[in-house]
Structure formats: structure tokens, C-alpha cells
Design an enzyme around this catalytic site. Structure first.
Site, PDB file in Angstrom:
ATOM      1  N   ASP A 123      70.206  41.114   1.341  1.00 64.52           N
ATOM      2  CA  ASP A 123      69.591  41.000   0.028  1.00 64.52           C
ATOM      3  C   ASP A 123      68.335  41.850  -0.077  1.00 64.52           C
ATOM      4  OD1 ASP A 123      71.495  39.186  -0.793  1.00 64.52           O
ATOM      5  OD2 ASP A 123      70.396  37.489   0.055  1.00 64.52           O
TER       6      ASP A 123
ATOM      7  N   GLU B 225      79.249  33.933  -9.224  1.00 64.07           N
ATOM      8  CA  GLU B 225      78.994  34.238  -7.815  1.00 64.07           C
ATOM      9  C   GLU B 225      77.658  33.559  -7.510  1.00 64.07           C
ATOM     10  OE1 GLU B 225      80.407  36.068  -4.387  1.00 64.07           O
ATOM     11  OE2 GLU B 225      81.375  35.776  -6.304  1.00 64.07           O
TER      12      GLU B 225
END
Length: 269
Positions: free
Chosen positions: A60, A49
């Protein structure tokens, strides 16, 4: 897209779950980034990924934001990321490669052009973190045109309607959120999500991989015991990179050791 099906079939035959590491392309620099990917695969990663650096990464946590900043500082561009992806694909023809990214990067290239480029370099799936499923039609249609699996996030509080949509539109795998919020090893993954995994199976969704806060082998084992097809670990891996930015060889050794232990946890007793 077929690479995911093949990988899950092989893993099932070996009675293993998938261990999928996440790293940002170009962190801490293009050359070391490719060595990191080599190390992750050599240590047993079943799929990759990968993030493309973006200036405003909403989903994030601080760890992955700093990975993005390091990649930017080394001068990495999206075009260079695609070149790196082509290099990885050439070297590893069978491993599934997924991108985890933001819509702006797709818009910058043009939606169709972006997915065409993904197909050209051998990407298998794309998860766009800031596009909810109800706004995903233009992205998933372009993805399917170019044989790229559109990946959708299944949150812990998903209702039946959302689960149905994810099952209907998702391909490759389903990104099963351990909990709501931003990514990061700082926040431990909550209880295994038996219920969601069962529901997803009932609607014939793509195999679920549990992500967000996966930083220990015990969590990988728990994900697999909840019948997830495997686990994705990002922040814990990126932390190893961060800690060893000035010690590139030590970085690769620690990454190898971490992935080896996490992969071992996917093997059913």
C-alpha cells in the site's frame, strides 16, 4: 463466487464495465465506515473491495496506510471487521464482496478457519497481497473448500507461464496491475494493457479488473477500451475520506459524486 459471474453477466448484458471501489473496513470508524459502504453502493458500485486493517501493509502507498492507521485508532479489530462484513452482506445479498489483505491476518486465525469465517459472513473473494502464486497452494485450496474465489494479481510484465497459472488457479476476477510498485493515485496508471487482457482471455482467466492508480473517469474508459471487465479504484476514494475526516456528511457527498462519475465511465457509448 457465483456473485462475480452473475455480476459480470448482467453488466455485459447492459454493455457496462464494472466499477469497484476499495476502502479499508473501519476507516475512519466503524459506524461511518458502514455509511461509506452504503454510499458507494447507492452511487453505483458494482462490487466492493475491502481491506482489513493490518499493521504492516507492504503493497500500500501512503494514502491507504493512513486509512489503516485511522481504523486502528478507532479500535477496529479483525473480529469487528467480520461483523461489519456480515452486516453489509445481510443488507446487500447480491453484490460481490472481495477482501484485499495480508497473509499474517490469515495465519493469525488459521488458514482454514479464516476462509470458513469469510464464507460464514458472505465474502466472495480474497486477494492476499503478499503471497505470490507459487506459494499460494494452501490458501487457494482452503478458499476453494469454502467456495471463496482466490484472486491473483497479474503484473504488467507477466510472462506466459505466470498468465497460465493465474488463469488456472484464479477465480472470480483477475486483478490486473496498471504498473508495478505500490498503490496510489499519485502514480497514474500507464498505457492500457491490451496485450495482457488478450492473453488472459486466451487462457480463459477470470475477467480482468484493472487496478492501481485509477483515479479518473478517463482511466476507467481506457481500461474498458482495452477490454478489461472494469476498474478498481482505491487511493482516490480513500483520499476523499482522509480529506473529510472531520466533515462526515461532506465526505459521503463527495464519495457519491466521485463514484457516480467513475461508474458513468463504464457505460459503453
Amino acid at each position: 463466487m457465483e456473485r462475480y459471474d452473475n455480476a459480470f453477466t448482467e453488466l455485459k448484458a447492459r454493455k457496462e464495465g464494472a466499477f469497484v471501489p476499495f476502502v479499508t473496513l473501519g476507516d475512519p470508524g466503524p459506524e461511518q465506515s458502514l455509511k461509506i459502504i452504503d454510499t458507494l453502493i447507492a452511487a453505483g458500485a458494482d462490487a466492493l473491495e475491502l481491506g482489513i486493517p493490518f499493521s504492516d501493509p507492504l503493497a500500500d502507498g501512503p494514502t491507504i496506510q493512513s486509512a489503516t492507521l485511522r481504523a486502528f485508532a478507532s479500535g477496529v479489530t479483525p473480529t469487528q471487521c467480520f461483523e461489519m462484513l456480515a452486516t453489509v452482506r445481510q443488507k446487500y445479498p447480491t453484490i460481490p464482496i472481495g477482501l484485499l489483505m495480508y497473509a499474517n491476518l490469515v495465519f493469525n486465525r488459521g488458514i482454514d478457519e479464516f476462509y470458513a469465517e469469510c464464507a460464514r459472513v458472505g465474502v466472495d473473494s480474497v486477494l492476499i497481497a503478499d503471497v505470490p502464486i507459487e506459494e499460494s497452494a494452501p490458501f487457494r485450496q482452503a478458499a476453494m473448500r469454502h467456495n471463496i474465489a482466490p484472486i491473483f494479481i497479474c503484473p504488467p510484465n507477466a510472462d506466459d507461464e505466470l498468465l497460465r497459472q493465474i488463469a488456472s488457479h484464479g477465480r472470480g476476477y483477475t486483478y490486473l496491475l496498471s504498473r508495478a510498485g505500490v498503490t496510489g493515485a499519485e502514480n497514474k496508471a500507464a498505457v492500457p494493457l491490451h496485450h495482457l487482457v488478450e492473453k488472459l482471455a486466451e487462457y480463459h482467466a477470470a475477467p480482468p479488473l484493472q487496478g492501481f492508480g485509477i483515479s479518473s473517469p478517463e482511466q476507467v474508459t481506457a481500461a474498458i477500451e482495452a477490454n478489461a471487465a472494469g476498474a478498481i479504484s482505491g487511493s482516490a476514494i480513500v483520499k476523499i475520506i482522509e480529506k473529510n475526516v472531520d466533515k462526515p456528511d461532506q465526505m459521503l457527498t463527495e464519495l457519491r459524486d466521485f463514484v457516480t462519475v467513475m461508474k458513468a465511465a463504464t457505460r459503453h457509448a
